[in-house]
Design an enzyme around this catalytic site. Structure first.
Site: not given
Lengths: 290, 404
Positions: B126, B214
């Site tokens: 992530y 993101e």
């Protein structure tokens, strides 16, 4: 005297000859603010509103001894205007411009960090010391001179608070509009501290809104330094999470930056928190007479 | 401004950020063609189909019309690609982030499958970049726990979230890029590729004026490539003036139509679920007015900041926008007239009211500031069914009475 600006402040206007700059410089002059000139690149040497125009802030400072600047430059060029003012030795830089990109403000904020100046704003109504100097876009007549200071993220809500304070029999020392952007020059805590240390201010109205942690930071500071009563209000109790409410910084991102969370910590730190914006003035009148 | 995954990936390519390749399509026929093209190019029958909406949780989300169909699907044949496209296109995807209403899907991304076998293990990480408001710096947040809900990771295992703050005005420094690659447990080619990836990604974040970027999952393939498999990108609205090309990517079908219309009038409007509409000058006062409506026993139907110039045109546009909402039982106009005089605003309200004709719900106008008394008289003498107030507390009482 109050704080930040007073009748001795020598004020220049950056973006002097533009529509906004012209309109508000005229209003400031009518209020009695000591506007000594302005800056518009490539218009240096001309006169505007009976005041000299300079090409650079440096030129203006050398010629007039200016120590305060108000910025009405469009958003794409406003961070540059802030840095130019800081570089020229301006002590109080007040940036009215709304809509400056965040990446620009990261750089400007860092640039002024170790220089001898204070930035107010951007995206703010400016600063007024009632009866002495209006360096901003607020309606001057609302701010009757007195001994209540105001710190606020919002423009019209500042006018509302000042009006309520006046109607409740008080007046205003200095009102500081700190601005509603995610990155601003002077935080709630710093502005509250200025007023707490001001011998001409007896009580402080602190107006915040959703987003960020500045009100909590101010509340924690006040817990240890509460020498005058502080009345607090947080706008956005009914704002949905994740939505930007007008101001670029007014967005609930987590559990700590909701109105409820801020109001709780402010109450715990001894601030008189009001739930309704209609109660700001009357609450200040009640606590200051105790 | 939000972008779709397929748009964000195209923008990342400009900065040499490796992304999962794909083709965005709008029809079943094009979906089948794209499947064949992708399968041929990658020399495998596995191809990923992803619904393009401005919300996360697509993989677990389901189509309302075809409940067994998720928003992301790996398919193995052109026929299956056709079926999935038929199930998704034009139908409504409901995910944890869309709420009950869901979002109609008009585009599908047909993307290459990255989960092929190879000499090393595949890994999902992530990574996101955003502004740290307190530090006034951009921060890169990353974790070995990719492909999952990062808020869960932050809550249960905060030690698995790492951060790198970037000095204002500087690029990501080489040691910081190495920190990231080391903390993600990489070595060899994967390490080198990650260093390049995050350096370029940070340049993209700044160059595109992102307010949030993101990558989840950030993927290490079995042959040590580092790839953005998904991408969520949000551009700073204040910076759109220097990204005209990105403005062209705006998908207004993803936004509330009334909010789009309000934007065309330069009004700042956010639709809410309540029964009392409001029109206010200034964002802070607008939020405060919503709060006051709630304290008076109502629920705000909207946020609406008409800005500094509250004239007949803006007030009329505001009326029209608020009254599109059938839930609205009363409207409160709250203007603090500073430099704008209240009598001018009052004249604007009266003109707008007359232009609109039959307004069947109570209108409360609170004008305070310059010439407030004159304004109140104007409203009272207009003969319109408009109630007038000067103090905020008076306005609150009138709202309370109106919704009883």
């Amino acid at each position: 005297m109050a704080v930040l600006v007073n009748k001795n402040s020598k004020v220049i206007v950056q973006g002097f000859t533009g529509t906004e700059g012209t309109f508000h410089a005229t209003q400031m002059l009518e209020y009695g603010t000591n506007v000594v000139g302005g800056v518009t690149p490539n218009k240096g040497g001309t006169m505007h509103l009976d005041r000299p125009v300079f090409n650079t802030v440096k030129d203006a400072v050398v010629a007039t001894g200016a120590d305060v600047s108000i910025i009405f430059v469009p958003p794409a060029f406003a961070s540059d205007a802030i840095m130019e003012a800081a570089d020229a030795g301006i002590k109080v830089i007040i940036c009215i411009t709304e809509g400056i990109p965040v990446q620009d403000m990261i750089i400007a904020k860092n640039y002024i960090q170790n220089r001898d100046c204070r930035l107010i704003g951007p995206n703010c109504p400016g600063v007024i010391t009632a009866g002495e100097a209006k360096v901003g876009i607020m309606p001057g007549f609302v701010f009757k001179p007195g001994r209540i200071g105001i710190v606020s993220k919002s423009g019209t809500l500042t006018y509302e608070a000042a009006d309520q304070a006046v109607k409740a029999g008080m007046g205003i020392s200095t009102a500081i509009g700190i601005g509603g952007d995610p990155i601003i020059g002077t935080t709630t805590r710093e502005a509250v501290e200025l007023l707490m240390n001001d011998p001409e201010t007896d009580g402080i109205i602190m107006i915040g809104e959703i987003g960020g942690n500045m009100e909590a930071e101010a509340a924690m500071w006040l817990k240890e330094n509460m020498r005058k009563p502080v009345v607090g209000f947080i706008a956005g109790q009914t704002a949905p999470p994740g939505r930007r409410m007008g101001h670029a910084g007014a967005i609930v991102g987590g559990a700590d930056d909701t109105a409820a969370a801020k109001m709780k910590i402010m109450s715990e730190c001894g601030i008189h928190v009001v739930a309704s914006p209609a109660d700001i003035g009357i609450t200040m009148a009640n606590v200051i007479n105790k | 401004m939000n972008l779709h995954e397929y748009q964000a990936k195209e923008l990342l390519k400009r900065y040499n950020v490796p992304t999962q390749e794909g083709i965005a399509v709008e029809t079943v026929e094009d979906a089948i063609k794209a499947y064949e093209q992708t399968a041929t190019a990658t020399n495998t029958k596995f191809v990923v189909m992803k619904a393009q909406i401005h919300a996360g949780g697509r993989g677990k989300g389901t189509m309302r019309e075809v409940p067994e169909q998720h928003g992301v699907k790996v398919v193995k044949s052109a026929e299956e690609a056709g079926t999935v496209a038929k199930n998704i296109l034009g139908n409504t995807l409901v995910t944890i982030q869309t709420g009950e209403a869901g979002k109609v899907v008009s585009k599908l991304l047909i993307a290459q499958d990255m989960y092929y076998d190879g000499p090393s293990d595949r890994k999902e990480f992530y990574l996101s970049i955003l502004l740290d408001r307190a530090k006034k710096q951009n921060v890169i947040m990353y974790s070995t726990e990719g492909g999952m809900d990062i808020e869960e990771v932050a809550h249960h295992t905060p030690e698995k979230i790492h951060k790198e703050w970037i000095a204002p005005g500087m690029s990501l420094q080489a040691f910081q890029a190495r920190n990231i690659a080391f903390n993600l447990g990489l070595s060899g080619d994967a390490f080198k590729n990650m260093v390049k990836f995050v350096t370029n990604l940070y340049n993209a974040y700044v160059g595109l004026d992102c307010s949030m970027l993101e990558i989840n999952p950030l993927f290490k393939s079995a042959d040590d490539k580092i790839i953005a498999v998904d991408c969520k990108m949000n551009i700073d609205d204040n910076a759109m003036m220097r990204h005209k090309d990105i403005e062209a990517l705006r998908d207004t079908s993803e936004e509330d139509p009334t909010e789009v219309e309000a934007g065309a009038f330069n009004l700042n409007y956010v639709k809410l679920d309540g029964n009392v509409g409001c029109m206010v000058n200034g964002a802070g006062l607008a939020m405060a007015t919503m709060d006051m409506i709630k304290l008076a026993g109502g629920e705000p139907a909207n946020f609406l900041d008409v800005g500094g110039t509250a004239n007949a045109q803006t007030v009329e546009a505001g009326f029209r926008i608020i009254m599109k909402d059938p839930n609205v039982k009363a409207i409160l106009i709250n203007i603090f007239g500073g430099i704008v005089r209240c009598d001018r605003v009052a004249a604007g309200v009266i003109e707008a009211y007359n232009n609109l004709g039959n307004i069947n719900i109570p209108i409360i106008v609170r004008l305070q500031g310059t010439n407030a008394e004159v304004a109140k008289e104007l409203i009272v003498n207009s003969g319109l069914k408009v109630q007038s107030a000067i103090l905020l507390s008076e306005a609150a009482s009138l709202v309370q009475a109106a919704i009883k």
